[in-house]
Design a protein around this motif. Structure first.
Motif, short mmCIF file in Angstrom:
data_model
loop_
_atom_site.label_atom_id
_atom_site.label_comp_id
_atom_site.label_asym_id
_atom_site.label_seq_id
_atom_site.Cartn_x
_atom_site.Cartn_y
_atom_site.Cartn_z
N LEU A 1 4.80 11.28 5.52
CA LEU A 1 3.79 10.29 5.86
C LEU A 1 4.35 9.34 6.91
O LEU A 1 5.54 8.99 6.88
CB LEU A 1 3.36 9.50 4.62
CG LEU A 1 2.57 10.29 3.57
CD1 LEU A 1 2.42 9.46 2.31
CD2 LEU A 1 1.20 10.67 4.12
N PRO A 2 3.51 8.89 7.84
CA PRO A 2 4.01 7.97 8.88
C PRO A 2 4.41 6.63 8.29
O PRO A 2 3.79 6.13 7.35
CB PRO A 2 2.80 7.83 9.82
CG PRO A 2 1.61 8.14 8.97
CD PRO A 2 2.08 9.19 8.01
N GLU A 3 5.45 6.04 8.84
CA GLU A 3 5.88 4.72 8.41
C GLU A 3 4.91 3.67 8.95
O GLU A 3 4.38 3.80 10.05
CB GLU A 3 7.28 4.43 8.93
CG GLU A 3 8.37 5.25 8.26
CD GLU A 3 8.55 4.87 6.79
OE1 GLU A 3 8.44 3.67 6.47
OE2 GLU A 3 8.78 5.79 5.97
N ILE A 4 4.66 2.64 8.17
CA ILE A 4 3.80 1.55 8.64
C ILE A 4 4.57 0.24 8.59
O ILE A 4 5.53 0.08 7.83
CB ILE A 4 2.50 1.43 7.80
CG1 ILE A 4 2.81 1.00 6.37
CG2 ILE A 4 1.71 2.71 7.83
CD1 ILE A 4 1.56 0.68 5.55
N TYR B 1 -1.79 -4.39 6.45
CA TYR B 1 -2.01 -3.28 7.41
C TYR B 1 -3.20 -3.54 8.30
O TYR B 1 -3.13 -3.37 9.52
CB TYR B 1 -2.22 -1.97 6.63
CG TYR B 1 -2.57 -0.80 7.52
CD1 TYR B 1 -1.58 -0.06 8.14
CD2 TYR B 1 -3.90 -0.44 7.73
CE1 TYR B 1 -1.89 1.02 8.96
CE2 TYR B 1 -4.23 0.62 8.55
CZ TYR B 1 -3.22 1.35 9.16
OH TYR B 1 -3.54 2.40 9.98
N PHE B 2 -4.31 -3.99 7.71
CA PHE B 2 -5.52 -4.17 8.51
C PHE B 2 -5.50 -5.45 9.33
O PHE B 2 -6.17 -5.54 10.35
CB PHE B 2 -6.78 -4.12 7.63
CG PHE B 2 -7.26 -2.71 7.41
CD1 PHE B 2 -7.89 -2.01 8.42
CD2 PHE B 2 -7.04 -2.08 6.21
CE1 PHE B 2 -8.31 -0.72 8.24
CE2 PHE B 2 -7.46 -0.78 6.01
CZ PHE B 2 -8.10 -0.09 7.02
N THR B 3 -4.75 -6.44 8.90
CA THR B 3 -4.64 -7.66 9.70
C THR B 3 -3.96 -7.34 11.04
O THR B 3 -4.31 -7.90 12.07
CB THR B 3 -3.83 -8.73 8.94
OG1 THR B 3 -4.52 -9.05 7.73
CG2 THR B 3 -3.70 -9.99 9.76
N ALA C 1 0.82 -1.21 0.00
CA ALA C 1 0.00 0.00 0.00
C ALA C 1 0.86 1.26 0.00
O ALA C 1 1.68 1.48 0.89
CB ALA C 1 -0.93 0.00 1.21
N GLY C 2 0.65 2.09 -1.02
CA GLY C 2 1.33 3.38 -1.08
C GLY C 2 2.73 3.35 -1.65
O GLY C 2 3.35 4.40 -1.84
N THR C 3 3.23 2.15 -1.94
CA THR C 3 4.56 2.05 -2.54
C THR C 3 4.44 1.40 -3.91
O THR C 3 4.53 2.05 -4.94
CB THR C 3 5.51 1.25 -1.63
OG1 THR C 3 4.92 -0.03 -1.34
CG2 THR C 3 5.78 1.99 -0.33
#
Length: 297
Positions: A283-286, A292-294, A243-245
């Protein structure tokens, strides 16, 4: 990014409980015109995006938007509930003429009719229609594969689910982890222990017989499975969540999100304006070692 999902027409007659397109009260009537959608696809092509995937509500209700798929060069599969293919023979001819190889429908086996609210069903049609859709598609040399949502209500019945997919003639079945897209489904989302149970059941089915006509697959939103070479490697390199990359999602309004399931106010990561990506800074790192949602349910 390697692939960009781009919304073009989100109208759909159904309100499936798990659908990411209705999360956070999003309006299903949002739409670009065909000309606007083609122009947006052309702008993305000029940026050299390898995979541009149009996103729609029920595409067979608006077949004129198939021209957008043609412009995008996306003919691998067409996401649709497929019901209209049974009702209108000409639609099958139209889809096939665009070069599509198969339909990707929803076949949510072993699921309840609703999830705590009568407004939200889990399936857009009776599952008795699946063989009819397969037969209608076959008349135009189209294969049919399906998503099946897996939640607390059916996670322990993967064997029965797969048997039904085989009997209905599906080419492939993709199990999809139920995401917390609205308050009615949150309590049915899988725990980590239940996810591990799904992994074990899938492995047992695959080991039992490798000669099934129907393939059984796990969508990435379950997170990496222990022992999976690709998933484990991506997790180790902190690249499992794209996501996002590697992946972006552009809405009708031009907002950019990292993923279909991140369409929440405040989670925008940029804008697509005048043919350019305008990304937010700092943007914050995840944690990209899993979905992500798991990790954030």
């Amino acid at each position: 990014p390697n692939r960009v999902f781009v919304e073009i027409n989100m109208d759909c007659p159904h309100t499936c409980a798990h659908c990411y397109q209705i999360q956070h009260g999003r309006d299903r009537k949002r739409s670009l015109s065909v000309a606007e959608a083609i122009n947006r696809v052309r702008q993305l092509k000029q940026l050299g995006i390898p995979n541009i995937i149009p996103v729609t509500g029920e595409i067979l209700a608006y077949p004129e938007y198939l021209d957008v798929y043609r412009e995008a060069g996306w003919t691998e599969y067409l996401v649709s509930n497929g019901r209209l293919l049974v009702e209108n023979e000409k639609l099958g001819q139209t889809v096939a003429s665009c070069g599509f190889k198969r339909l990707l429908i929803s076949a949510h086996y072993e699921c309840p009719e609703n999830l705590g609210n009568s407004r939200f069903g889990i399936s857009p049609f009776s599952l008795k229609m699946v063989p009819q859709i397969v037969a209608a598609a076959a008349r135009h040399n189209l294969g049919v594969e399906a998503f099946c949502v897996i939640g607390a209500f059916n996670y322990n019945r993967i064997d029965q689910i797969f048997d039904r997919a085989i009997n209905d003639g599906l080419e492939n079945l993709y199990l999809m982890n139920l995401m917390p897209t609205n308050e009615f489904v949150q309590k049915f989302c899988l725990t980590n222990e239940q996810i591990q149970s799904v992994f074990r059941q899938v492995e047992t089915i695959r080991n039992r017989n490798s000669k099934y006509h129907t393939g059984l697959f796990l969508e990435g939103n379950f997170g990496p499975r222990a022992g999976s070479k690709q998933g484990s490697l991506l997790a180790e390199e902190n690249r499992y969540c794209p996501a996002g990359t590697d992946q972006l999602y552009i809405t009708i309004d031009g907002d950019i999100y990292g993923c279909h399931f991140m369409l929440k106010p405040g989670m925008e990561i940029g804008r697509f304006e005048d043919g350019e990506f305008i990304m937010k800074k700092n943007l914050p790192e995840i944690n990209r070692k899993t979905c992500y949602f798991t990790q954030n349910k």
